[in-house]
Design a protein around this motif. Sequence first.
Motif, mmCIF file in Angstrom:
data_model
loop_
_atom_site.group_PDB
_atom_site.id
_atom_site.type_symbol
_atom_site.label_atom_id
_atom_site.label_comp_id
_atom_site.label_asym_id
_atom_site.label_seq_id
_atom_site.Cartn_x
_atom_site.Cartn_y
_atom_site.Cartn_z
ATOM 1 N N SER A 136 3.509 -1.042 -1.480
ATOM 2 C CA SER A 136 2.762 -1.609 -0.428
ATOM 3 C C SER A 136 3.542 -1.365 1.034
ATOM 4 N N THR A 173 4.550 2.004 2.123
ATOM 5 C CA THR A 173 3.175 2.919 2.644
ATOM 6 C C THR A 173 3.039 2.149 4.092
ATOM 7 N N MET A 174 2.971 0.948 4.218
ATOM 8 C CA MET A 174 3.007 0.265 5.373
ATOM 9 C C MET A 174 4.129 0.786 6.514
ATOM 10 N N TYR A 214 -1.932 3.985 2.520
ATOM 11 C CA TYR A 214 -2.110 2.403 2.621
ATOM 12 C C TYR A 214 -3.258 2.040 2.073
ATOM 13 N N SER A 232 -2.233 2.232 -2.294
ATOM 14 C CA SER A 232 -1.635 1.127 -2.845
ATOM 15 C C SER A 232 -2.521 -0.004 -3.354
#
Length: 312
Positions: A251, A254-255, A278, A282
């Motif tokens: 999470s 990717t953020m 994301y 995720s």
Amino acid sequence: MCEDNQTHVTEIRLLGFQGLNKLKPLFFIGVFLCYMLILCGNLVIITLVATVDYLKIPMFVFLKHLASIDVLLTTTVVPLMLHSILNEEETLTFVGCIIQLYLFAVFGCVQCFLIATMSYDRYLAICAPLRYASLMNPQVCFQLVTGSWVFGILLITSELIAVCQFTFCGLNFVDHFFCDFGPLVELSNSDKSSFTIQDFVLSLFMIPFPFAFIVTTYVCISFNILKIASAYGRRKAFSTCSSHLVTVGTSYGTMITVYVLPSQYNSVNINKYRSLLYIVVSPLMNPIIYSLRNQNIQKALLKLLSNIETFS
């Protein structure tokens, strides 16, 4: 105000994924299957935690809410994205774009806080096991989940109010597959200097601060695990955190890639696929992680499947 030769923007054209050509059907099928797996996997987790008594403990209660957020976040974006893949672009009303932007941002922000809350739960379970039941009771769980929602809504609402005060004239196309803050703000003709500062300050509360909190809790957890005398005890203690650690990695990884790492002007397509990681990867990974690595989830899932087979 718009100039005489400009008109107020009433529609937003999302350019989506241009130039797919022959890969369009394959890309559509891939995203559609991922979306179906996200819905099925997360809805199964929500159902199991809501119906199985021994899963109604804090860790799984938080997991249920995280699964709900994953479903809401992907549903905000993916159906329209699938339509844009087939039509090569999507047109939304300006109000519709703002609504999508708001919902996506709220769900993403609440997700950050929920993952941080889950790390606090693991911290109490390992560092204060004798007081865990009293410190993490159902009332506290409810307050933490509610606080995540309230804080996320307040942060995003304050930022959205600033965006709605901008003037949008002339250009109305966004080279993205959904309405996100950055691409939409770039369309505005207004002065963005004060918004940039506000966005930076609010962004600290959305990603860096929760991530720093998670890192801090796991540093404390690591020190406590190292104090355990037996190797079996250390492995057992670490196994209770492993699923959450993978969730943090997928999470926040990717953020951070999408919203923290600097992007170059000519890397629009790269940013699109980062966002796709994301929004799709995720939420797809979370139910897989917890179903593969948690025996309680596996036990409840096998029981559910056996009940379905019996009724059929």
